[in-house]
Write an enzyme that holds these catalytic residues in place. Sequence first.
Site, mmCIF file in Angstrom:
data_model
loop_
_atom_site.group_PDB
_atom_site.id
_atom_site.type_symbol
_atom_site.label_atom_id
_atom_site.label_comp_id
_atom_site.label_asym_id
_atom_site.label_seq_id
_atom_site.Cartn_x
_atom_site.Cartn_y
_atom_site.Cartn_z
ATOM 1 N N ARG A 1 0.818 -1.228 0.000
ATOM 2 C CA ARG A 1 0.000 0.000 0.000
ATOM 3 C C ARG A 1 0.850 1.275 0.000
ATOM 4 N NH1 ARG A 1 -2.440 -3.856 -0.803
ATOM 5 N NH2 ARG A 1 -4.438 -4.525 0.039
ATOM 6 N N SER B 1 -11.858 -0.809 2.675
ATOM 7 C CA SER B 1 -11.025 -1.151 3.833
ATOM 8 C C SER B 1 -10.349 0.109 4.353
ATOM 9 C CB SER B 1 -9.976 -2.188 3.439
ATOM 10 O OG SER B 1 -10.595 -3.375 2.994
ATOM 11 N N GLU C 1 -5.422 3.055 5.772
ATOM 12 C CA GLU C 1 -5.085 2.916 4.354
ATOM 13 C C GLU C 1 -5.645 4.121 3.605
ATOM 14 O OE1 GLU C 1 -6.348 -0.070 0.696
ATOM 15 O OE2 GLU C 1 -6.179 -0.879 2.715
#
Length: 343
Positions: free
Chosen positions: A160, A234, A330
């Site tokens: 990520r 998410s 995230e």
Amino acid sequence: MKIEYDYSLLEHNTFGIDAKCRRFIEYASVEDAQKVVRSLKDEDYPLLILGGGSNLLLTGDYKGTVLHSGISFIEQIDEERVRCGSAYVWDDFVDYCVSHELYGAENLSIIPGECGASAVQNIGAYGVEAKDLIDEVEAVEIATGEVHHFKNADCEYSYRQSKFKHEWRNKYLITSVTYRLSKTYQPKLDYGNIRAALAEQGIENPTAAELRQTITDIRNAKLPDPKKIGNAGSFFMNPIVPKAKYEELAAQYERMPHYTIDADHEKIPAGWMIEQCGWKGKSLGRAGVYEKQALVLVNLGGATGADIVRLYKTIQHDVNEMFGIEIHPEVNTSPTPPKEGSA
């Protein structure tokens, strides 16, 4: 080119946060992007580079300029490479690949957002990451208006992460991304509950189309439609911890899920830890944790960015208290929320 002032970003973020920016510019070509950055003046700053808004939490009105790509195209440039404009919808790219017998992207089906963001965020799901596919990124340098081409290795991708999120943050406007697929189909079925979902359908050796549909069904079953319930998918990254930390926790939680990264590190699902802390399906004011997936934070109606920030910071605290692990968003936040104790 589109230029607006005092512009609502409600339709540009999937969390459904009603915030405004002082100035909004949408460019439709590389040439437009060059003109935009070369015309920027001191009063136009700060800048927020906005994609589809599916990985963004607006914590308040933005006092600067929002730059948004309207470059949307897809072209197959050789047998295995596909080039997409930065505003091209990611799932449309995956669909194109599967329908043209180009393989490798199936597991990334129905992830919201645009192709430009894939090169920034290194999106991933079910054992596959965008970095596995990205060949080259084209971008316009904001300081000079010059066009640059970055190869995969230049971007320093990791879980990520990319240089576009750190050293290169707000330094480039991504205009297109070139992906390298494969003509050989090698399905990845061992992550999450893919095999179990296929078995329920009586499928042992799925075609790429069957795998794409199965993953789409899995995601739709556990993730809310942002058109109905505001969310950014998410919210937290799954933490990667030293093997010793994992073994310490595994001794306390016999069925703790985990994924081996290498000989020294394990990945522990953040959603599982959040659920163990009792947050699944619970809320804090107008912000809540989705009842079907603890990794997803939702806008229950009329939530502000501050409401979501208060919830995620409370969850971070509880997970750290219970497991001794820090989990990090995230999702990007803008403007940056104030630290605890600050005015």
